[in-house]
Motif scaffolding. Structure first.
Motif, PDB file in Angstrom:
ATOM      1  N   LEU A  99      -9.896 -28.555  -6.845  1.00  0.00           N
ATOM      2  CA  LEU A  99      -9.378 -28.943  -5.607  1.00  0.00           C
ATOM      3  C   LEU A  99     -10.532 -28.132  -4.397  1.00  0.00           C
ATOM      4  CD1 LEU A  99      -6.599 -27.812  -7.474  1.00  0.00           C
ATOM      5  CD2 LEU A  99      -6.474 -29.728  -6.188  1.00  0.00           C
ATOM      6  N   LEU A 100     -11.517 -27.256  -4.898  1.00  0.00           N
ATOM      7  CA  LEU A 100     -11.983 -26.267  -4.194  1.00  0.00           C
ATOM      8  C   LEU A 100     -12.578 -27.240  -3.225  1.00  0.00           C
ATOM      9  CD1 LEU A 100     -12.092 -22.626  -5.591  1.00  0.00           C
ATOM     10  CD2 LEU A 100     -10.614 -23.619  -3.905  1.00  0.00           C
ATOM     11  N   SER A 101     -13.980 -28.466  -4.192  1.00  0.00           N
ATOM     12  CA  SER A 101     -14.851 -29.216  -3.709  1.00  0.00           C
ATOM     13  C   SER A 101     -15.158 -29.613  -2.984  1.00  0.00           C
ATOM     14  CB  SER A 101     -15.372 -29.703  -5.287  1.00  0.00           C
ATOM     15  OG  SER A 101     -14.309 -31.200  -5.612  1.00  0.00           O
ATOM     16  N   ALA A 102     -13.677 -30.782  -2.721  1.00  0.00           N
ATOM     17  CA  ALA A 102     -13.518 -30.728  -1.916  1.00  0.00           C
ATOM     18  C   ALA A 102     -13.919 -30.496   0.052  1.00  0.00           C
ATOM     19  CB  ALA A 102     -11.725 -31.983  -1.429  1.00  0.00           C
ATOM     20  N   SER A 103     -13.462 -28.839   0.065  1.00  0.00           N
ATOM     21  CA  SER A 103     -14.315 -27.723   0.973  1.00  0.00           C
ATOM     22  C   SER A 103     -14.450 -27.440   1.247  1.00  0.00           C
ATOM     23  CB  SER A 103     -12.198 -27.424   1.558  1.00  0.00           C
ATOM     24  OG  SER A 103     -11.209 -28.424   1.070  1.00  0.00           O
ATOM     25  N   ALA A 104     -15.431 -27.284   0.213  1.00  0.00           N
ATOM     26  CA  ALA A 104     -16.630 -25.669  -0.026  1.00  0.00           C
ATOM     27  C   ALA A 104     -17.820 -26.770  -0.754  1.00  0.00           C
ATOM     28  CB  ALA A 104     -16.112 -24.943  -0.095  1.00  0.00           C
ATOM     29  N   ASP A 105     -18.464 -25.992  -1.261  1.00  0.00           N
ATOM     30  CA  ASP A 105     -19.235 -26.050  -2.325  1.00  0.00           C
ATOM     31  C   ASP A 105     -19.405 -25.127  -3.478  1.00  0.00           C
ATOM     32  OD1 ASP A 105     -21.701 -26.722  -3.491  1.00  0.00           O
ATOM     33  OD2 ASP A 105     -22.782 -24.944  -2.341  1.00  0.00           O
ATOM     34  N   VAL A 106     -18.436 -25.485  -5.023  1.00  0.00           N
ATOM     35  CA  VAL A 106     -18.471 -25.192  -5.246  1.00  0.00           C
ATOM     36  C   VAL A 106     -19.527 -24.885  -6.632  1.00  0.00           C
ATOM     37  CG1 VAL A 106     -16.422 -24.532  -7.004  1.00  0.00           C
ATOM     38  CG2 VAL A 106     -15.923 -26.052  -5.190  1.00  0.00           C
ATOM     39  N   MET A 107     -19.345 -23.553  -7.195  1.00  0.00           N
ATOM     40  CA  MET A 107     -20.250 -23.121  -8.349  1.00  0.00           C
ATOM     41  C   MET A 107     -19.295 -22.567  -9.855  1.00  0.00           C
ATOM     42  SD  MET A 107     -23.777 -21.534  -7.304  1.00  0.00           S
ATOM     43  CE  MET A 107     -22.358 -19.796  -6.736  1.00  0.00           C
ATOM     44  N   GLN A 108     -20.026 -23.014 -10.877  1.00  0.00           N
ATOM     45  CA  GLN A 108     -18.765 -23.190 -12.027  1.00  0.00           C
ATOM     46  C   GLN A 108     -19.503 -21.783 -12.749  1.00  0.00           C
ATOM     47  OE1 GLN A 108     -16.362 -25.316 -13.970  1.00  0.00           O
ATOM     48  NE2 GLN A 108     -16.328 -26.547 -11.885  1.00  0.00           N
ATOM     49  N   ALA A 109     -18.554 -21.165 -13.168  1.00  0.00           N
ATOM     50  CA  ALA A 109     -19.180 -20.069 -14.408  1.00  0.00           C
ATOM     51  C   ALA A 109     -17.916 -19.565 -15.248  1.00  0.00           C
ATOM     52  CB  ALA A 109     -19.858 -18.603 -14.072  1.00  0.00           C
ATOM     53  N   ALA A 110     -18.585 -19.701 -16.532  1.00  0.00           N
ATOM     54  CA  ALA A 110     -17.373 -19.245 -17.794  1.00  0.00           C
ATOM     55  C   ALA A 110     -17.523 -17.926 -18.515  1.00  0.00           C
ATOM     56  CB  ALA A 110     -17.605 -20.026 -19.551  1.00  0.00           C
ATOM     57  N   THR A 111     -18.299 -16.949 -17.868  1.00  0.00           N
ATOM     58  CA  THR A 111     -18.411 -15.407 -18.322  1.00  0.00           C
ATOM     59  C   THR A 111     -18.724 -14.644 -17.313  1.00  0.00           C
ATOM     60  OG1 THR A 111     -20.401 -15.542 -18.916  1.00  0.00           O
ATOM     61  CG2 THR A 111     -18.739 -15.718 -20.673  1.00  0.00           C
TER      62      THR A 111
END
Length: 65
Positions: free
Chosen positions: A40-52
């Motif tokens: 959802l956010l990647s359409a509007s911003a650069d998104v990084m992900q982390a599990a912990t």
């Protein structure tokens, strides 16, 4: 919602975020929730992900901008 990043022309805050080069770090241990929110956010911003939290800190140390 209305922002004013481009003079008097109204814009969505997330659209303004992309224009401003905003980056968002999504941290959650549940991959389905994390992936959905990031999508959802990647359409509007650069998104990084982390599990912990540890993974999030490592990403921020690696790329602090």
């Amino acid at each position: 919602m209305i922002g004013a990043a481009h003079g008097s022309e109204p814009c969505c805050p997330l659209e303004c975020a992309r224009d401003a080069g905003m980056r968002i770090l999504v941290v959650d241990d549940h991959p389905l929730y994390r992936d959905g929110l990031a999508a959802l956010l990647s359409a509007s911003a650069d998104v990084m992900q982390a599990a912990t939290g540890e993974e999030a800190v490592a990403l921020l140390v690696e790329d602090p901008d």
